[in-house]
Design an enzyme around this catalytic site. Sequence first.
Site, PDB file in Angstrom:
ATOM      1  N   SER A 156      -6.979   5.576  -0.094  1.00 41.45           N
ATOM      2  CA  SER A 156      -7.384   4.332  -0.759  1.00 41.45           C
ATOM      3  C   SER A 156      -8.776   3.923  -0.293  1.00 41.45           C
ATOM      4  O   SER A 156      -9.111   4.023   0.891  1.00 41.45           O
ATOM      5  CB  SER A 156      -6.364   3.225  -0.497  1.00 41.45           C
ATOM      6  OG  SER A 156      -5.793   3.356   0.765  1.00 41.45           O
TER       7      SER A 156
ATOM      8  N   ASP B   9       0.818  -1.218   0.000  1.00 44.71           N
ATOM      9  CA  ASP B   9       0.000   0.000   0.000  1.00 44.71           C
ATOM     10  C   ASP B   9       0.850   1.265   0.000  1.00 44.71           C
ATOM     11  O   ASP B   9       0.339   2.358  -0.186  1.00 44.71           O
ATOM     12  CB  ASP B   9      -0.929  -0.014   1.231  1.00 44.71           C
ATOM     13  CG  ASP B   9      -1.953   1.110   1.186  1.00 44.71           C
ATOM     14  OD1 ASP B   9      -2.425   1.426   0.089  1.00 44.71           O
ATOM     15  OD2 ASP B   9      -2.269   1.669   2.253  1.00 44.71           O
TER      16      ASP B   9
ATOM     17  N   GLN C  99      -5.989  -1.599  -6.464  1.00 48.20           N
ATOM     18  CA  GLN C  99      -6.544  -0.655  -5.490  1.00 48.20           C
ATOM     19  C   GLN C  99      -7.224   0.498  -6.217  1.00 48.20           C
ATOM     20  O   GLN C  99      -6.748   0.943  -7.250  1.00 48.20           O
ATOM     21  CB  GLN C  99      -5.403  -0.108  -4.621  1.00 48.20           C
ATOM     22  CG  GLN C  99      -5.821   0.900  -3.601  1.00 48.20           C
ATOM     23  CD  GLN C  99      -4.664   1.298  -2.661  1.00 48.20           C
ATOM     24  OE1 GLN C  99      -4.138   2.392  -2.797  1.00 48.20           O
ATOM     25  NE2 GLN C  99      -4.288   0.438  -1.744  1.00 48.20           N
TER      26      GLN C  99
HETATM   27  C1  LIG Z   1       1.227   7.451   2.642  1.00 44.28           C
HETATM   28  C2  LIG Z   1       0.610   6.333   1.871  1.00 44.28           C
HETATM   29  C3  LIG Z   1      -0.895   6.398   1.870  1.00 44.28           C
HETATM   30  C4  LIG Z   1      -1.453   5.247   1.140  1.00 44.28           C
HETATM   31  C5  LIG Z   1      -2.930   5.268   1.039  1.00 44.28           C
HETATM   32  C6  LIG Z   1      -3.577   4.989   2.319  1.00 44.28           C
HETATM   33  O1  LIG Z   1      -3.164   4.181   3.071  1.00 44.28           O
HETATM   34  S1  LIG Z   1      -4.985   5.879   2.670  1.00 44.28           S
HETATM   35  C7  LIG Z   1      -5.520   5.215   4.200  1.00 44.28           C
HETATM   36  C8  LIG Z   1      -6.543   4.119   4.038  1.00 44.28           C
HETATM   37  N1  LIG Z   1      -7.779   4.618   3.514  1.00 44.28           N
HETATM   38  C9  LIG Z   1      -8.567   5.436   4.253  1.00 44.28           C
HETATM   39  O2  LIG Z   1      -8.296   5.879   5.347  1.00 44.28           O
HETATM   40  C10 LIG Z   1      -9.944   5.773   3.662  1.00 44.28           C
HETATM   41  C11 LIG Z   1     -11.003   5.475   4.683  1.00 44.28           C
HETATM   42  N2  LIG Z   1     -12.284   5.835   4.183  1.00 44.28           N
HETATM   43  C12 LIG Z   1     -12.777   7.077   4.355  1.00 44.28           C
HETATM   44  O3  LIG Z   1     -12.152   7.942   4.945  1.00 44.28           O
HETATM   45  C13 LIG Z   1     -14.123   7.319   3.787  1.00 44.28           C
HETATM   46  O4  LIG Z   1     -14.690   6.095   3.397  1.00 44.28           O
HETATM   47  C14 LIG Z   1     -14.100   8.260   2.590  1.00 44.28           C
HETATM   48  C15 LIG Z   1     -13.562   9.606   2.972  1.00 44.28           C
HETATM   49  C16 LIG Z   1     -13.257   7.709   1.471  1.00 44.28           C
HETATM   50  C17 LIG Z   1     -15.565   8.347   2.187  1.00 44.28           C
HETATM   51  O5  LIG Z   1     -15.906   9.593   1.818  1.00 44.28           O
HETATM   52  P1  LIG Z   1     -17.366  10.138   1.999  1.00 44.28           P
HETATM   53  O6  LIG Z   1     -17.440  11.376   1.224  1.00 44.28           O
HETATM   54  O7  LIG Z   1     -18.358   9.100   1.682  1.00 44.28           O
HETATM   55  O8  LIG Z   1     -17.406  10.344   3.570  1.00 44.28           O
HETATM   56  P2  LIG Z   1     -17.834  11.607   4.383  1.00 44.28           P
HETATM   57  O9  LIG Z   1     -19.149  12.088   3.957  1.00 44.28           O
HETATM   58  O10 LIG Z   1     -17.652  11.217   5.810  1.00 44.28           O
HETATM   59  O11 LIG Z   1     -16.697  12.687   4.017  1.00 44.28           O
HETATM   60  C18 LIG Z   1     -15.376  12.574   4.442  1.00 44.28           C
HETATM   61  C19 LIG Z   1     -14.727  13.902   4.267  1.00 44.28           C
HETATM   62  O12 LIG Z   1     -14.665  14.224   2.856  1.00 44.28           O
HETATM   63  C20 LIG Z   1     -15.377  15.440   2.631  1.00 44.28           C
HETATM   64  N3  LIG Z   1     -16.035  15.328   1.325  1.00 44.28           N
HETATM   65  C21 LIG Z   1     -16.965  14.431   0.975  1.00 44.28           C
HETATM   66  N4  LIG Z   1     -17.324  14.620  -0.283  1.00 44.28           N
HETATM   67  C22 LIG Z   1     -16.595  15.665  -0.754  1.00 44.28           C
HETATM   68  C23 LIG Z   1     -16.523  16.351  -2.009  1.00 44.28           C
HETATM   69  N5  LIG Z   1     -17.229  15.971  -3.054  1.00 44.28           N
HETATM   70  N6  LIG Z   1     -15.632  17.345  -2.109  1.00 44.28           N
HETATM   71  C24 LIG Z   1     -14.880  17.731  -1.067  1.00 44.28           C
HETATM   72  N7  LIG Z   1     -14.926  17.140   0.139  1.00 44.28           N
HETATM   73  C25 LIG Z   1     -15.767  16.118   0.293  1.00 44.28           C
HETATM   74  C26 LIG Z   1     -16.345  15.549   3.765  1.00 44.28           C
HETATM   75  O13 LIG Z   1     -16.717  16.889   3.992  1.00 44.28           O
HETATM   76  C27 LIG Z   1     -15.517  15.039   4.921  1.00 44.28           C
HETATM   77  O14 LIG Z   1     -14.582  16.005   5.327  1.00 44.28           O
HETATM   78  P3  LIG Z   1     -14.257  16.268   6.876  1.00 44.28           P
HETATM   79  O15 LIG Z   1     -13.674  14.968   7.364  1.00 44.28           O
HETATM   80  O16 LIG Z   1     -13.276  17.392   6.860  1.00 44.28           O
HETATM   81  O17 LIG Z   1     -15.569  16.564   7.530  1.00 44.28           O
END
Ligand SMILES: CCCCCC(=O)SCCNC(=O)CCNC(=O)[C@H](O)C(C)(C)COP(=O)(O)OP(=O)(O)OC[C@H]1O[C@@H](n2cnc3c(N)ncnc32)[C@H](O)[C@@H]1OP(=O)(O)O
Length: 332
Positions: free
Chosen positions: A267, A246, A317
């Site tokens: 992701s 990842d 991914q």
């Molecule tokens: C360094 C190496 C990295 C490698 C990659 C990784 O490991 S990444 C790590 C592993 N993956 C993750 O952690 C992802 C986990 N999943 C999530 O966080 C969530 O499922 C998701 C954010 C993807 C889902 O998004 P959703 O939009 O459905 O969720 P939610 O409504 O709670 O919104 C989350 C945040 O995004 C904002 N948001 C949502 N839609 C938006 C849009 N169209 N434009 C701007 N911003 C938006 C919201 O205001 C909120 O901000 P606020 O929070 O400010 O209120």
Amino acid sequence: MADTRATDETSDNTGGNHSSGDGNPESREVEKIRDLKSVLVTSVLNLEELDVNLYRGTHHWVPRSRRLFGGQIVGQALVAAAKSVGDDVYVHSLHCYFVRAGDPTVAVLYQVDHIRDGRSFMVRSVRAIQHGQPILICQASFHKLQPSPLQHQFTMPMVPPPEDLLTEEQLIHLYLTKPNVPEKLRQFLNQRLANEVPIEIKPIQPQPSLRRPATEPRKLFWVRAQGHIGEGNMKLHCCVAAYISDYAFLDTAMLSLADYKAKFFASLDHSMWFHTTFRSDEWMLYECESPWAANSRGLVQGRMWRRDGVLAVSCSQEGVFRVQPVNHRNKL
Ligand SMILES: CCCCCC(=O)SCCNC(=O)CCNC(=O)[C@H](O)C(C)(C)COP(=O)(O)OP(=O)(O)OC[C@H]1O[C@@H](n2cnc3c(N)ncnc32)[C@H](O)[C@@H]1OP(=O)(O)O
């Protein structure tokens, strides 16, 4: 300038024969670090058993985003699943969704459900939980060894061997010795050096710059766990590979776009297929490409090759990318 190339590699992919280097103090230092047991094994993937099918994992490195590193959660979930199967089966695949951001201030609980035990395959479902809610759902499947005449694989890309390349860390040190490195870039590179990521990377085509041209969304690098893991426990090597897979994967999708940066990326899901035996503490070539990106999402696919050309792991991914031009003045 001193030659900063690591000289510890003389072994083939089966591991074992590490040379003690060339007498250079820096090489000896690299050797010492290599001899230490990998923190991935001693800490990150060493789960505490709380009850039947319930485990607790702690964090080692947390990205600048302050959300938990996805590879850590997947690796720990696979450790939990693997604890519920016998020695006669191997993990062959996993499929995960990251449904909430992981909170680095509290531990993660892993709850394992036994979905099915068949004659050849065993399936487990794992929920990673924080604050009473799932942050990751993961299905992992295990298989008995069943050799077959049906076998083929792609050919490994031709690249320079890891002995001829510098690690990311060495490249950054080298770059920082140059005059006139822009202050913003210097800060960014120093932050990268301060990272305690237990992974070593040797890029095939280094790009130590914040401003880069748009390129084909494809990159190649040698990668291995920092420290020693040793032979013997194939399931553990798969868990370490899950952690490693990842890191530096999703940003492949951003390579096609110059002059933009991701103000938010994460992701959404992660899948892996484990094809054969490998050592995650030996160099593997990680070939990453992004066949598609649009609609604020990007798909990345990866192949991890053993250095003898055997395809060991395939990964896939999808991520969410919210991008903006690099000169955008709005505060985030
Ligand atoms: C360094 C190496 C990295 C490698 C990659 C990784 O490991 S990444 C790590 C592993 N993956 C993750 O952690 C992802 C986990 N999943 C999530 O966080 C969530 O499922 C998701 C954010 C993807 C889902 O998004 P959703 O939009 O459905 O969720 P939610 O409504 O709670 O919104 C989350 C945040 O995004 C904002 N948001 C949502 N839609 C938006 C849009 N169209 N434009 C701007 N911003 C938006 C919201 O205001 C909120 O901000 P606020 O929070 O400010 O209120």
